[in-house]
Design an enzyme around this catalytic site. Structure first.
Site, PDB file in Angstrom:
ATOM      1  N   ALA A 134       0.829  -1.207   0.000  1.00  0.00           N
ATOM      2  CA  ALA A 134       0.000   0.000   0.000  1.00  0.00           C
ATOM      3  C   ALA A 134       0.863   1.257   0.000  1.00  0.00           C
ATOM      4  O   ALA A 134       0.369   2.351  -0.300  1.00  0.00           O
ATOM      5  CB  ALA A 134      -0.899   0.000   1.229  1.00  0.00           C
ATOM      6  N   TYR A 164      10.879   3.068  -0.204  1.00  0.00           N
ATOM      7  CA  TYR A 164      10.342   1.700  -0.156  1.00  0.00           C
ATOM      8  C   TYR A 164       9.165   1.577  -1.135  1.00  0.00           C
ATOM      9  O   TYR A 164       9.070   0.624  -1.916  1.00  0.00           O
ATOM     10  CB  TYR A 164       9.906   1.393   1.283  1.00  0.00           C
ATOM     11  CG  TYR A 164       9.114   0.128   1.472  1.00  0.00           C
ATOM     12  CD1 TYR A 164       9.719  -1.121   1.430  1.00  0.00           C
ATOM     13  CD2 TYR A 164       7.736   0.180   1.717  1.00  0.00           C
ATOM     14  CE1 TYR A 164       8.973  -2.286   1.617  1.00  0.00           C
ATOM     15  CE2 TYR A 164       6.992  -0.965   1.908  1.00  0.00           C
ATOM     16  CZ  TYR A 164       7.611  -2.208   1.859  1.00  0.00           C
ATOM     17  OH  TYR A 164       6.870  -3.350   2.039  1.00  0.00           O
ATOM     18  N   LYS A 168       8.822  -0.627  -4.677  1.00  0.00           N
ATOM     19  CA  LYS A 168       7.704  -1.557  -4.883  1.00  0.00           C
ATOM     20  C   LYS A 168       7.008  -1.256  -6.209  1.00  0.00           C
ATOM     21  O   LYS A 168       6.630  -2.166  -6.953  1.00  0.00           O
ATOM     22  CB  LYS A 168       6.695  -1.444  -3.730  1.00  0.00           C
ATOM     23  CG  LYS A 168       7.179  -2.068  -2.418  1.00  0.00           C
ATOM     24  CD  LYS A 168       7.205  -3.575  -2.510  1.00  0.00           C
ATOM     25  CE  LYS A 168       7.528  -4.254  -1.220  1.00  0.00           C
ATOM     26  NZ  LYS A 168       7.905  -5.669  -1.397  1.00  0.00           N
ATOM     27  N   ASN A 193      -0.460  -3.350   5.672  1.00  0.00           N
ATOM     28  CA  ASN A 193      -0.178  -3.567   7.102  1.00  0.00           C
ATOM     29  C   ASN A 193      -0.584  -4.946   7.609  1.00  0.00           C
ATOM     30  O   ASN A 193      -1.600  -5.114   8.279  1.00  0.00           O
ATOM     31  CB  ASN A 193      -0.889  -2.517   7.961  1.00  0.00           C
ATOM     32  CG  ASN A 193      -0.222  -1.175   7.853  1.00  0.00           C
ATOM     33  OD1 ASN A 193       1.000  -1.059   7.957  1.00  0.00           O
ATOM     34  ND2 ASN A 193      -1.013  -0.148   7.613  1.00  0.00           N
ATOM     35  N   THR A 234      -4.666   7.435  10.654  1.00  0.00           N
ATOM     36  CA  THR A 234      -5.482   6.210  10.525  1.00  0.00           C
ATOM     37  C   THR A 234      -4.783   5.166   9.657  1.00  0.00           C
ATOM     38  O   THR A 234      -4.015   5.486   8.763  1.00  0.00           O
ATOM     39  CB  THR A 234      -6.850   6.529   9.883  1.00  0.00           C
ATOM     40  OG1 THR A 234      -6.634   7.235   8.665  1.00  0.00           O
ATOM     41  CG2 THR A 234      -7.721   7.332  10.816  1.00  0.00           C
ATOM     42  N   ARG A 298      -4.714   5.865   5.811  1.00  0.00           N
ATOM     43  CA  ARG A 298      -4.578   4.791   4.809  1.00  0.00           C
ATOM     44  C   ARG A 298      -5.576   3.704   5.154  1.00  0.00           C
ATOM     45  O   ARG A 298      -5.721   3.341   6.330  1.00  0.00           O
ATOM     46  CB  ARG A 298      -3.157   4.243   4.799  1.00  0.00           C
ATOM     47  CG  ARG A 298      -2.976   3.092   3.836  1.00  0.00           C
ATOM     48  CD  ARG A 298      -1.524   2.713   3.658  1.00  0.00           C
ATOM     49  NE  ARG A 298      -0.780   3.732   2.939  1.00  0.00           N
ATOM     50  CZ  ARG A 298       0.553   3.861   2.999  1.00  0.00           C
ATOM     51  NH1 ARG A 298       1.260   3.050   3.759  1.00  0.00           N
ATOM     52  NH2 ARG A 298       1.153   4.795   2.313  1.00  0.00           N
TER      53      ARG A 298
END
Ligand code: NAD
Length: 340
Positions: A134, A164, A168, A193, A234, A298
Site C-alpha cells: 500500500a 520503499y 515496490k 499492514n 489512521t 490509509r
C-alpha cells in the site's frame, strides 16, 4: 545451510506441486510455508536467514543472499509450479521513514526482484507472485485521515511517500512487463499492514500493532507509553491468516492484479492502542512524541478484490489483535525469564 527431500520420483514424475517461497525466513513467508505444507505441497524456502521463532516447515531451505545471481540460480535450479517472491529489505515506520536505509531498501529489494524474476522465467516456472505494498499510493491521496483513497487505479500519477514505495512500484512494473513480454503468469498484490504472531516485535523493524503490543505488554497497569505523532493518523491492519488466504486465491485465479489485500476496518493509532490495552486488561496513558508517522490516513479499498476474486477479508481486527498480543506477551515474559 540446506536439507532436501527429492520432490521427484525415480521415474521422473513429480509427486506433488513444487513451490518456492523467497523470504521464507520472514514473517509472512514462514506462515506461507506452513500453509502450503498443510496443503500437501513440496516447498523450498530461501532467505538470508532461517525463521527466528520456529523451525521452518519447508522440505528444503536454502540460506543465501538473493541479491547474488549464483545463489538465485541454485535456489531456482528447476521449474517450480508456483514461486512466491516475498523477500525484501523492509520494516515499519522506524525503518522506512528515517531515510537512513533508503539506498539499501532500493538496491537490495530491486536486486532480489531482478534476479528472481529473470531466473524464474528461464526455468519456465508456472506462476510467480509478487508482494507489493500500500506504500505505493500517492501521498496526496492520503492526507485526510477519515477519507484516504487507496483504490488500485489511483496509483498514477505516482508519488509514494517513501523510497520503499518507489521500489515496490518499480518492481510491480517489472513483473508486469515479464507477464506482457515473456508470457509469464504474474500475480501482484498490494499488502496493507499485515500483522500477527511470529512477526518482528522488538528488532527495530516492527510495525505499529507489534510495537503497541510490546509496549503494552511491558507497561504496568496505569503506566504510560510513547506514541509517535498525535495518534490521530489512521490505518487498517490485516491478520496474516487472511493475507495468506487472499494471496493463494489471487495466485490461483486468472487475475494478474495489482490488487489490494488488506482490511477495510480503519482505526486511528490511538484507537489501536485502546483496543490492545482493553485486550491486555490494562489502563494505559499515551505520551505523544515526535517520530516518523507516514501518511495521515490509509485504508484498503476492497472493491476490486471482491469483483475479481469474489472474496475479501472479513475477520474483525480484534480477533487478530488478541492472538498477536498473547504471542508478544509470551515473548516478553520469556525474555524476562531468560534475563533473570
Ligand atoms: P520480513 O522482513 O519478515 O520478510 C522479508 C524476508 O526477506 C526476511 O526474512 C529477510 O531476511 C529476507 N531478505 C531480505 N533481503 C534478502 C536477501 N538479500 N536475500 C534473501 N532474503 C532476503 O517481511 P514480511 O512482513 O514477511 O513481508 C514480506 C513481503 O511482503 C515483503 O516483500 C514486504 O515488502 C511485503 N509487504 C509486507 C507488509 C507487511 O505489513 N508485513 C506490507 C506490505 C508489503
Amino acid at each position: 545451510m540446506r536439507w532436501a527431500i527429492s520432490p521427484v520420483r525415480t521415474d521422473g514424475f513429480a509427486v506433488t506441486k513444487r513451490i518456492l517461497v523467497c523470504g521464507a525466513g520472514g514473517f509472512i513467508g514462514s506462515h506461507l510455508v506452513k500453509r502450503l505444507k498443510a496443503e500437501g505441497a513440496w516447498v523450498r524456502g530461501a532467505d538470508l536467514k532461517l525463521p527466528r521463532y520456529e523451525a521452518s516447515d519447508a522440505d528444503d531451505f536454502i540460506v543465501g543472499d538473493l541479491r547474488e545471481q549464483d545463489v538465485v540460480r541454485r535456489v531456482i535450479d528447476q521449474r517450480f509450479d508456483e514461486v512466491y517472491q516475498l523477500a525484501a529489505d523492509m520494516g515499519g515506520a522506524g525503518f522506512v521513514f528515517t531515510g537512513a536505509h533508503d539506498a539499501d531498501i532500493m538496491h537490495n529489494s530491486a536486486m532480489i526482484n531482478l534476479n528472481v524474476l529473470d531466473t524464474a522465467r528461464h526455468q519456465g516456472c508456472g506462476r510467480i507472485f509478487y508482494s507489493s505494498s500500500a506504500c505505493i499510493y500517492p501521498q496526496e491521496n492520503q492526507q485526510d485521515p477519515d477519507n484516504p483513497n487507496c483504490v488500485e487505479a489511483s496509483a498514477y500519477p505516482a508519488h509514494p511517500d517513501s523510497e520503499y514505495g518507489w521500489e515496490k512500484l518499480f518492481s510491480e512494473r517489472l513483473y508486469l512487463t515479464y507477464g506482457r513480454n515473456h508470457g509469464m503468469q504474474v500475480r501482484v498484490a498490494r499488502y496493507h499492514n499485515i500483522f500477527g504472531e511470529l512477526g518482528s516485535w522488538s528488532d527495530g523493524r516492527e510495525k505499529a500493532p507489534a510495537a503497541m503490543c510490546r509496549k503494552i505488554a511491558q507497561c504496568p497497569d496505569g503506566g504510560t507509553i510513547d506514541v509517535w505523532g498525535d495518534g490521530q493518523q489512521t490505518r487498517s491492519f490485516l491478520h496474516v491468516s487472511e493475507c495468506l488466504e487472499g494471496t493463494l486465491r489471487l495466485m490461483r485465479s486468472d487475475f494478474t492484479g495489482p490488487v489490494n489485500i488488506g482490511s477495510e476496518e480503519m482505526v486511528t493509532i490511538d484507537g489501536l492502542i485502546d483496543r490492545v490495552a482493553a485486550i491486555a486488561g490494562k489502563r494505559i496513558n499515551k505520551n505523544h512524541i515526535p517520530g516518523p508517522t507516514g501518511v495521515r490516513g490509509r485504508n484498503s479499498d476492497n472493491r476490486l478484490i471482491k469483483e475479481k476474486l469474489g472474496w475479501a477479508p472479513t475477520a474483525a481486527l480484534n480477533d487478530g489483535l488478541e492472538r498477536t498480543y498473547a504471542w508478544i506477551r509470551s515473548q516478553v515474559e520469556k525474555g524476562r525469564a531468560d534475563a533473570s
